[in-house]
Design a protein around this motif. Structure first.
Motif, PDB file in Angstrom:
ATOM      1  N   CYS A  62      -2.309   0.798  -4.534  1.00 22.20           N
ATOM      2  CA  CYS A  62      -3.387   1.759  -4.221  1.00 22.20           C
ATOM      3  C   CYS A  62      -4.493   1.653  -5.279  1.00 22.20           C
ATOM      4  CB  CYS A  62      -2.828   3.169  -4.149  1.00 22.20           C
ATOM      5  SG  CYS A  62      -1.350   3.271  -3.109  1.00 22.20           S
ATOM      6  N   TYR A  64      -6.866   3.295  -6.328  1.00 26.45           N
ATOM      7  CA  TYR A  64      -7.319   4.456  -7.113  1.00 26.45           C
ATOM      8  C   TYR A  64      -6.298   4.891  -8.149  1.00 26.45           C
ATOM      9  CZ  TYR A  64      -4.334   6.285  -3.364  1.00 26.45           C
ATOM     10  OH  TYR A  64      -3.301   6.471  -2.482  1.00 26.45           O
ATOM     11  N   CYS A  65      -5.095   4.318  -8.130  1.00 33.76           N
ATOM     12  CA  CYS A  65      -3.963   4.997  -8.771  1.00 33.76           C
ATOM     13  C   CYS A  65      -3.634   4.509 -10.185  1.00 33.76           C
ATOM     14  CB  CYS A  65      -2.732   4.873  -7.886  1.00 33.76           C
ATOM     15  SG  CYS A  65      -1.388   5.937  -8.453  1.00 33.76           S
ATOM     16  N   SER A  68       0.113   2.452 -10.397  1.00 30.98           N
ATOM     17  CA  SER A  68       0.462   1.154  -9.828  1.00 30.98           C
ATOM     18  C   SER A  68       0.762   0.159 -10.949  1.00 30.98           C
ATOM     19  CB  SER A  68      -0.711   0.639  -8.987  1.00 30.98           C
ATOM     20  OG  SER A  68      -0.518  -0.715  -8.699  1.00 30.98           O
ATOM     21  N   ALA A 106       6.347   8.183  -8.320  1.00 30.65           N
ATOM     22  CA  ALA A 106       5.613   6.931  -8.105  1.00 30.65           C
ATOM     23  C   ALA A 106       6.558   5.894  -7.502  1.00 30.65           C
ATOM     24  CB  ALA A 106       5.045   6.432  -9.430  1.00 30.65           C
ATOM     25  N   ARG A 173       1.084  -1.243   2.121  1.00 30.93           N
ATOM     26  CA  ARG A 173       1.691  -0.524   3.247  1.00 30.93           C
ATOM     27  C   ARG A 173       0.607  -0.240   4.276  1.00 30.93           C
ATOM     28  NH1 ARG A 173       2.502   5.487   0.664  1.00 30.93           N
ATOM     29  NH2 ARG A 173       3.709   4.368  -0.870  1.00 30.93           N
TER      30      ARG A 173
END
Ligand code: SAM
Ligand code: DTB
Ligand code: SF4
Length: 368
Positions: A62, A64-65, A68, A106, A173
């Motif tokens: 992702c 923005y995360c 990760s 997470a 995903r």
């Protein structure tokens, strides 16, 4: 929630939503506030507190995360917490006035051994008299049933953005995987919490598409978190994005979510650290009636509880449940924690009735 006749529909067209975005700002906010006060008490907010129960080293990408494992964000990895640690943290949140405890991990999806621990967390937090919410990634049918059997009230799983823009943000995903998880959560009888993020470089068309997806789910989500991107150093979005989303566009998102999903709690979620009080007040006026309460989101800061209480006081906003009564009971039941002592020593929430009496009915009060 009030008993009312506002109708809901699940076949919102792209053009209908686009037309709402095109309305003059005042007309849009007026429409949203009118619906809001038909369905909800317009001066109440629902408060949820977040805890990251497993932090970092997530295999997903992702963009923005902070969590990760693909990006160097400087985050410290923390393995799954112990059940007792989670319960202790939940007690503090309850003492500060929170109604719902949201536990986030997470993970791409939980593993078998994780399920044993997280279901114990659900039971422990529920035993405190709090509502429970979890966000653990994708769930299959059996996992959803297991969480429901443990008593989990809400499951958070965000659609994040439009199906079209999604591919720019996450490749590990599929959008359909997210819709499937939401289906399993609904089928298991839990309440759905689903929303997304704005300010990721998406277009107005993507915002329309995203809200259309949420509003046309078979059942509107009970909670709809609208997050403003929190830019995390080291993530792709930090490197590529230059501009923050326009404040009025963000408020339009809140207002349109309120109009499309009249009975859902619309949560003013991540991003409040960069919003001033006036912007947050406008979000409440546009129909937001829920927020994350507590000085930490998952890995980033959120306004301090005392700052939020000040804001509620200035706006005459109170929370949904009988928090002050509960605090009184707790004080008799068990020795107060430091957080309880601190929070009981000040008035938690503004009591609009008391203030009204003080300023508007002096004669009546004097005669008792
Ligand atoms: N790992 C699980 C998952 O993604 O399904 C659960 C936790 S994840 C952090 C939950 C949601 O938080 C994401 O779907 C996203 O909408 C939101 N979120 C994460 N990082 C964010 C950020 N930097 N700014 C705004 N929202 C964020
Ligand atoms: C949601 O929509 N927002 C919350 C919750 N669901 C899990 C998470 C916000 C995370 C913000 C960035 C961080 O603290 O890591
Ligand atoms: Fe992992 Fe969730 Fe972050 Fe995506 S949003 S990287 S799934 S923790």
């Amino acid at each position: 929630m009030k008993s009312t006749q506002i109708s809901t529909k699940h076949d919102w067209s792209y053009n209908e939503i686009a037309a709402l975005f095109e309305l003059p700002f005042n007309d849009l906010i007026f429409q949203a506030q009118s619906i809001h006060r038909e369905v909800f008490d317009q001066n109440k907010v629902q408060l949820s507190t977040l805890l990251s129960i497993k932090t970092g080293k997530c295999p997903e990408d992702c963009a923005y995360c902070s969590q990760s494992n693909r990006y160097d964000t400087g985050l410290t990895y923390e393995e799954l917490m112990e059940v007792e640690e989670v319960i202790t943290a939940a007690k503090e949140a309850k003492a500060a006035g929170s109604e719902r405890y949201c536990m986030g991990a997470a993970w791409r999806s939980p593993k078998g051994r994780d399920m044993v621990k997280v279901t114990a967390m659900v039971k422990g937090v529920k035993a405190l008299g709090m509502e429970t919410c979890m966000t653990l990634g994708m769930l299959n049918k059996d996992q959803a049933s297991e969480l429901a059997d443990a008593g989990l009230d809400y499951y958070n799983h965000n659609l994040d953005t439009s199906p079209e823009y999604y591919k720019q943000i996450i490749t590990t995903r599929k959008y359909q995987d997210r819709l499937d998880t939401l289906q399993h959560v609904r089928d298991a009888g839990m309440k759905v919490c689903s929303g997304g993020i704005v300010g990721m470089g998406e277009t107005r068309e993507d915002r329309i598409g995203f809200l259309q997806q949420l509003a046309n789910l078979p059942v509107h989500p009970d909670s709809v978190p609208i997050n403003q991107l929190v830019k995390i150093e080291g993530t792709p979005l930090d490197l590529t994005l230059e501009e923050q989303i326009d404040s009025f566009e963000f408020i339009r998102m809140i207002a349109i979510a309120r109009i499309l999903m009249p009975y859902s709690y619309v949560r003013l979620s991540a991003g409040r650290e960069t919003m001033n009080d006036e912007m947050q007040a406008l979000a409440f006026f546009a129909g937001a009636n829920s927020l994350f309460y507590g000085d930490r989101l998952l890995t980033t800061d959120n306004p301090e509880e005392s700052k939020d209480r000040q804001l509620f006081k200035r706006l005459g906003i109170n929370n949904e449940e009988h928090i002050i009564d509960d605090l009184g009971e707790n004080a008799h039941d068990e020795p107060a924690s430091a957080a309880q002592v601190a929070s009981q020593s000040e008035s938690l929430f503004y009591n609009a009735v008391l203030v009204d009496e003080r300023f508007t009915r002096p004669a009546a009060r004097a005669t008792g």
